[in-house]
Design a protein around this motif. Sequence first.
Motif, PDB file in Angstrom:
ATOM      1  N   THR A  33      -8.877   3.288  -3.952  1.00 27.91           N
ATOM      2  CA  THR A  33     -10.292   3.051  -4.184  1.00 27.91           C
ATOM      3  C   THR A  33     -11.084   4.347  -4.074  1.00 27.91           C
ATOM      4  N   ALA A 155     -11.744  -2.293   4.226  1.00 24.82           N
ATOM      5  CA  ALA A 155     -12.465  -2.479   2.967  1.00 24.82           C
ATOM      6  C   ALA A 155     -13.685  -3.340   3.217  1.00 24.82           C
ATOM      7  N   MET A 158     -14.067  -7.337  -0.082  1.00 26.59           N
ATOM      8  CA  MET A 158     -12.846  -8.042  -0.472  1.00 26.59           C
ATOM      9  C   MET A 158     -13.316  -9.387  -1.006  1.00 26.59           C
ATOM     10  N   TYR A 203      -9.030 -11.053  -7.712  1.00 21.82           N
ATOM     11  CA  TYR A 203      -9.366 -10.318  -6.490  1.00 21.82           C
ATOM     12  C   TYR A 203      -9.962  -8.944  -6.801  1.00 21.82           C
ATOM     13  N   TYR A 204     -11.076  -8.637  -6.116  1.00 19.36           N
ATOM     14  CA  TYR A 204     -11.734  -7.333  -6.204  1.00 19.36           C
ATOM     15  C   TYR A 204     -11.759  -6.681  -4.818  1.00 19.36           C
ATOM     16  N   THR A 205     -11.777  -5.349  -4.795  1.00 19.03           N
ATOM     17  CA  THR A 205     -11.979  -4.652  -3.529  1.00 19.03           C
ATOM     18  C   THR A 205     -12.716  -3.338  -3.769  1.00 19.03           C
ATOM     19  N   THR A 208     -14.953   0.967   0.795  1.00 20.21           N
ATOM     20  CA  THR A 208     -14.128   1.187   1.981  1.00 20.21           C
ATOM     21  C   THR A 208     -14.870   2.035   3.013  1.00 20.21           C
TER      22      THR A 208
END
Length: 342
Positions: A33, A155, A158, A203-205, A208
């Motif tokens: 990321t 993160a 999420m 799913y997204y992330t 951070t």
Amino acid sequence: METSRKTAGWGLFVPGSEPVLTVKPGACVTINTVSWTGATAPEGPIAYFRALGVPAAQVLPELLEVAAMPRPEGSSGHVLTGPIGVEGAEPGDVLEIRVLDVSPRVPYGVNSSGPGLGVLGDLLERRTARLLRLDPEQRFYAFGGGIEIPFRPFAGIMAVAPPTGVGAVSANPPGRWGGNMDFRDLVAGSTLYLPVFQPGGMYYTGDTHGAQGHGEVDQTAVEHSMKVTVQFFVHKGGALKFPRAENRDYVWCMGIHADLNLAMRIAAEEVVDYLVGVLGMTGVEAYRLSSLVVDFKVAEAVNVNKVVIAEIHKDRLRPLVGGADVPIVGRGHHRPAGSSVS
């Protein structure tokens, strides 16, 4: 999995988006990321970081690539990587995300605030940013005056794709789909459970953080680009209404709402639901136990919706399951009669 124009975008969750990667349950995925810090700066990331003392060679090239992308109307300034589809996940299921590792990609992070930002933003007169360097052993950030801030990377975002009916949603306020919860305990060794609203979960992330207190009161944490490794599982028919999480010692139930009082109410309802629906307690005794052994924490206070965490030590719950591992989700669990979510 790299963050790039093909795998990343600005902070918007869009139902019906095609996955950038599809995996089977049990798969482990490592996601490189990039922090949003500097990406939205009018002067550009290189000039932004140079002013903070970071040489151009330490600015991730992916950040420059993402910063050049057009930003859709309604999106937050976060950089999201995804969505990742998980085979077999269907609406009504639960997506389990095990956090296996979170590690830094650069040796620095940034905390910033300004007028209108955070809990006390009305008292601030100008925007400021502070570079925080990670020590070589990756143990802490030197804050100054001898203060060391422990490095606990996680993160901040999420999420799964939200229900179709809500349309495209900014990643700034967290919701039932997870998102910008900024829950600092979702470090390596923790597990997040999210209700599934779209096929594959999606799913997204991103966003951070290297360190943060509960609440994130000045609007930002130590915003720090990280490499995140997660493992996916699917629970059929888990029937969650809001996210849950766990680590070796604790179970966490969540309440999310723009009104802090209602976020608190939802968190209390969610922990009662959990004790009744998964562990088999009666509603009255679950409510009583929640008052006696559950700690309620404001995990997120500054991103429109508030996140209240109901924290229960697993030692309090093991007698209910004969000393075995404490389950977090159950198939088709139901709310006790007479309760409701506002």
